[in-house]
Design a protein around this motif. Structure first.
Motif, mmCIF file in Angstrom:
data_model
loop_
_atom_site.group_PDB
_atom_site.id
_atom_site.type_symbol
_atom_site.label_atom_id
_atom_site.label_comp_id
_atom_site.label_asym_id
_atom_site.label_seq_id
_atom_site.Cartn_x
_atom_site.Cartn_y
_atom_site.Cartn_z
ATOM 1 N N THR A 188 0.757 -1.166 -0.156
ATOM 2 C CA THR A 188 -0.081 -0.008 -0.087
ATOM 3 C C THR A 188 0.852 1.197 -0.005
ATOM 4 N N ASN A 189 1.990 1.341 0.521
ATOM 5 C CA ASN A 189 2.990 2.307 0.683
ATOM 6 C C ASN A 189 2.125 3.534 1.558
ATOM 7 N N SER A 190 1.304 3.073 2.442
ATOM 8 C CA SER A 190 0.457 3.886 3.058
ATOM 9 C C SER A 190 0.795 3.761 4.585
ATOM 10 N N ALA A 191 1.027 4.847 5.439
ATOM 11 C CA ALA A 191 1.241 4.685 6.802
ATOM 12 C C ALA A 191 -0.325 4.477 7.549
ATOM 13 N N LEU A 192 -1.196 5.100 6.728
ATOM 14 C CA LEU A 192 -2.616 4.891 7.179
ATOM 15 C C LEU A 192 -2.968 3.572 7.267
ATOM 16 N N MET A 193 -2.872 2.671 6.047
ATOM 17 C CA MET A 193 -2.932 1.304 6.137
ATOM 18 C C MET A 193 -2.012 0.472 7.321
ATOM 19 N N LEU A 194 -0.963 0.917 7.465
ATOM 20 C CA LEU A 194 -0.341 0.305 8.708
ATOM 21 C C LEU A 194 -1.075 0.516 10.016
ATOM 22 N N GLY A 195 -1.504 1.600 10.116
ATOM 23 C CA GLY A 195 -2.423 2.100 11.213
ATOM 24 C C GLY A 195 -3.448 0.966 11.169
ATOM 25 N N ILE A 196 -4.459 1.037 10.083
ATOM 26 C CA ILE A 196 -5.648 0.295 10.192
ATOM 27 C C ILE A 196 -5.387 -1.062 10.698
ATOM 28 N N VAL A 197 -4.548 -1.889 9.868
ATOM 29 C CA VAL A 197 -4.001 -3.349 10.036
ATOM 30 C C VAL A 197 -3.631 -3.470 11.686
ATOM 31 N N GLY A 198 -2.766 -2.613 12.089
ATOM 32 C CA GLY A 198 -2.730 -2.641 13.517
ATOM 33 C C GLY A 198 -3.627 -2.417 14.450
ATOM 34 N N PHE A 199 -4.631 -1.451 14.080
ATOM 35 C CA PHE A 199 -6.077 -1.320 14.730
ATOM 36 C C PHE A 199 -6.743 -2.774 14.757
ATOM 37 N N SER A 200 -6.832 -3.427 13.357
ATOM 38 C CA SER A 200 -7.558 -4.580 13.551
ATOM 39 C C SER A 200 -7.121 -5.670 14.354
ATOM 40 N N SER A 201 -6.023 -5.603 14.727
ATOM 41 C CA SER A 201 -5.222 -6.629 15.324
ATOM 42 C C SER A 201 -5.527 -6.657 16.684
ATOM 43 N N PRO A 258 -4.542 -0.424 19.497
ATOM 44 C CA PRO A 258 -5.403 -0.154 18.312
ATOM 45 C C PRO A 258 -5.644 1.356 18.151
ATOM 46 N N PHE A 259 -6.241 1.934 19.071
ATOM 47 C CA PHE A 259 -6.371 3.483 18.940
ATOM 48 C C PHE A 259 -5.076 4.187 18.872
ATOM 49 N N GLY A 260 -4.051 3.793 19.523
ATOM 50 C CA GLY A 260 -2.879 4.274 19.131
ATOM 51 C C GLY A 260 -2.353 4.124 17.678
ATOM 52 N N ASN A 261 -2.443 2.741 17.411
ATOM 53 C CA ASN A 261 -2.300 2.567 15.834
ATOM 54 C C ASN A 261 -2.825 3.321 14.791
ATOM 55 N N LEU A 262 -3.965 3.596 15.220
ATOM 56 C CA LEU A 262 -5.079 4.186 14.113
ATOM 57 C C LEU A 262 -4.686 5.835 14.115
ATOM 58 N N PHE A 263 -4.271 6.411 15.583
ATOM 59 C CA PHE A 263 -3.862 7.706 15.485
ATOM 60 C C PHE A 263 -2.512 7.945 14.969
ATOM 61 N N ALA A 264 -1.544 6.835 15.295
ATOM 62 C CA ALA A 264 -0.464 6.957 14.496
ATOM 63 C C ALA A 264 -0.379 7.058 12.901
ATOM 64 N N GLY A 265 -1.220 6.159 12.276
ATOM 65 C CA GLY A 265 -1.472 6.169 10.947
ATOM 66 C C GLY A 265 -1.875 7.300 10.321
ATOM 67 N N PHE A 266 -3.141 7.864 10.996
ATOM 68 C CA PHE A 266 -3.546 8.974 10.430
ATOM 69 C C PHE A 266 -2.822 10.170 10.533
ATOM 70 N N SER A 267 -2.140 10.438 11.893
ATOM 71 C CA SER A 267 -1.231 11.506 12.074
ATOM 72 C C SER A 267 -0.072 11.317 11.220
ATOM 73 N N ALA A 268 0.451 10.451 11.091
ATOM 74 C CA ALA A 268 1.811 10.127 10.177
ATOM 75 C C ALA A 268 1.491 10.769 8.993
ATOM 76 N N ASP A 269 0.057 10.458 8.269
ATOM 77 C CA ASP A 269 -0.270 10.614 6.858
ATOM 78 C C ASP A 269 -0.246 12.349 6.812
ATOM 79 N N ARG A 270 -0.865 12.870 7.966
ATOM 80 C CA ARG A 270 -0.994 14.448 8.035
ATOM 81 C C ARG A 270 0.108 15.155 8.409
ATOM 82 N N ILE A 271 1.091 14.970 9.527
ATOM 83 C CA ILE A 271 1.886 15.746 10.092
ATOM 84 C C ILE A 271 3.213 14.995 9.870
ATOM 85 N N GLY A 272 3.391 13.849 9.568
ATOM 86 C CA GLY A 272 4.558 13.224 9.207
ATOM 87 C C GLY A 272 4.973 12.141 10.575
ATOM 88 N N ALA A 273 5.745 11.011 10.360
ATOM 89 C CA ALA A 273 5.952 10.255 11.234
ATOM 90 C C ALA A 273 6.828 10.748 12.388
#
Length: 423
Positions: A47-60, A364-379
């Motif tokens: 995916t080359n997506s930080a958000l998808m990393l967060g979503i998969v982490g959230f799911s687990s 999971p909430f941390g992963n979702l926040f991290a993925g969303f935030s990394a997409d917006r303000i950077g890792a």
């Protein structure tokens, strides 16, 4: 065998059942960390997506937030040993399905999400069962703290070896073989569990329905300030610090200019720090002083996260990963040991399910926040925020520590642990 047990340096290893668990689980956890490394690598590659990393982490992890407390009710009402055997078999099936999909070249991102959810449901029962099962494996109550700390060392031993092997396998023959090895590795822990000789578990017969028992566990944990404050700190730590693992592929590739080997190195370095902290805790002979460690460790981890986020050199990032691993294990294992020491036995499963919810359920909430935030303000900025909150949490817990010691003192005195304590 008894002579070996008696001369064991680590107290917990004097118990035959715990030795079986230790070696069986040790093999399995290497595979588990191989799968985790291969998963975040493949998800990012697909995916080359930080958000998808967060979503998969959230799911687990999200099932742990909603289901762990019910897992605790099951643990208090049924045979913990049988629950663990069933959970390990289901987890083995999950890994083998991942392996088949990856080896056949048909794996897609939705497979990761569905199978991560399935694994999360298993973990929601397995995690509180595993925590509550430790006292059943240890023959002497004095060895409990050693066993809990050694458990954490075990997890992070796998965290040291697994990612390093995964990095090499991914680079040479592909991520699919990480899943396959993980699936096969479950045989070791299943065989160890079956080989144990256990005393019948004493289950308190009650007419209360599951909702009442669940409420009873919540009320008990909330009203006992040492447990309440420890769980709150752990929840904050899991929310802000644990997503570091989710974002490591971005730092390994885009920021540090590395590859799968770099990812394996960074995750293995975290394991080095964690296993060092776990060894230290496993050799401690008393719970005294763990309160100070709980107050300090999140700040230690937060400092490592901040410097890791700012680093642009692999050697420095590797060093900071080790510091993060050290702070993480000291936080999680010390919290676990203190809670297991002071909790009432008939509420252990439910309280440890709250521990699971605070630890795994907030991830999971941390992963979702991290993925969303990394997409917006950077890792980098995302980890800076997380590390800062860890330090703030440490400071707040440290201010409460004197009162928490006073509240825990009567319990420790009643159990003959100490007459005077600085827990």
């Amino acid at each position: 065998m008894n002579r070996i047990a008696n001369i064991a340096v680590v107290p917990a290893l004097r118990s035959r059942n715990y030795r079986l668990f230790f070696f069986g689980q040790g093999v399995s956890l290497i595979g588990t960390w191989m799968t985790q490394t291969a998963t975040i690598w493949l998800v990012y590659k697909l995916t080359n997506s930080a958000l998808m990393l967060g979503i998969v982490g959230f799911s687990s992890q999200i099932p742990s937030f909603f289901l762990a407390v019910w897992g605790g009710v099951l643990v208090d009402r049924f045979n913990t040993h049988k629950i663990l055997v069933i959970a390990q078999i289901l987890a083995m099936i999950q890994s083998l399905v991942l392996a088949v999909l990856a080896l056949s070249g048909t794996i897609h991102i939705w497979h990761f999400i569905i199978l991560s959810l399935f694994q999360g449901v298993i973990n929601a029962v397995d995690a509180p069962a595993r925590q509550a099962f430790v006292p059943e494996m240890v023959e002497k109550r004095d060895d409990l703290a050693s066993a809990i700390a050694l458990n954490s060392s075990l997890v992070n031993g796998g965290r040291l070896v697994g990612p390093a092997i995964a990095g090499i396998l991914i680079a040479r023959i592909g991520a699919a073989y990480c899943f396959l090895i993980d699936g096969v590795s479950y045989i070791a822990v299943i065989a160890a569990l079956i080989a144990m000789r256990l005393k019948p578990k004493k289950i308190v017969v009650t007419t209360a329905n599951p909702l009442q028992r669940l409420q009873e566990g919540f009320v008990y944990a909330y009203n006992f300030s040492p447990i309440r404050s420890t769980l709150l700190l752990l929840a904050l730590f899991s929310l802000m610090a644990m997503p570091y693992v989710t974002l490591v592929p971005i730092f390994a590739t885009k920021i540090l200019g590395g590859d799968a080997r770099s990812l394996g190195l960074l995750m293995a370095a975290s394991g080095v720090g964690a296993i060092g902290g776990g060894i230290y805790l496993s050799t401690r002979k008393t719970v005294v002083g763990l309160g100070k460690i709980i107050a300090l460790a999140p700040a230690l981890c937060g400092t490592g996260i901040i410097f890791f986020s700012l680093s642009r050199m692999l050697w420095l990032s590797t060093l900071m990963s080790a510091l993060i691993g050290l702070g993480s294990i000291l936080t999680i294992s010390s919290s676990n040991t203190v809670i297991q020491t002071i909790v009432e036995d008939d509420k252990r499963g439910r309280v440890m399910s709250l521990f699971t919810m605070s630890f795994l359920g907030m991830v999971p909430f941390g992963n979702l926040f991290a993925g969303f935030s990394a997409d917006r303000i950077g890792a980098t900025n995302t980890l800076l925020i997380g590390g800062s909150f860890c330090i703030i949490g440490s400071l707040l817990f440290a201010r409460q520590l004197p009162k928490l010691r006073q509240a825990a003192r009567p319990v420790l005195q009643q159990r003959g642990i100490l007459s005077q304590t600085n827990t």
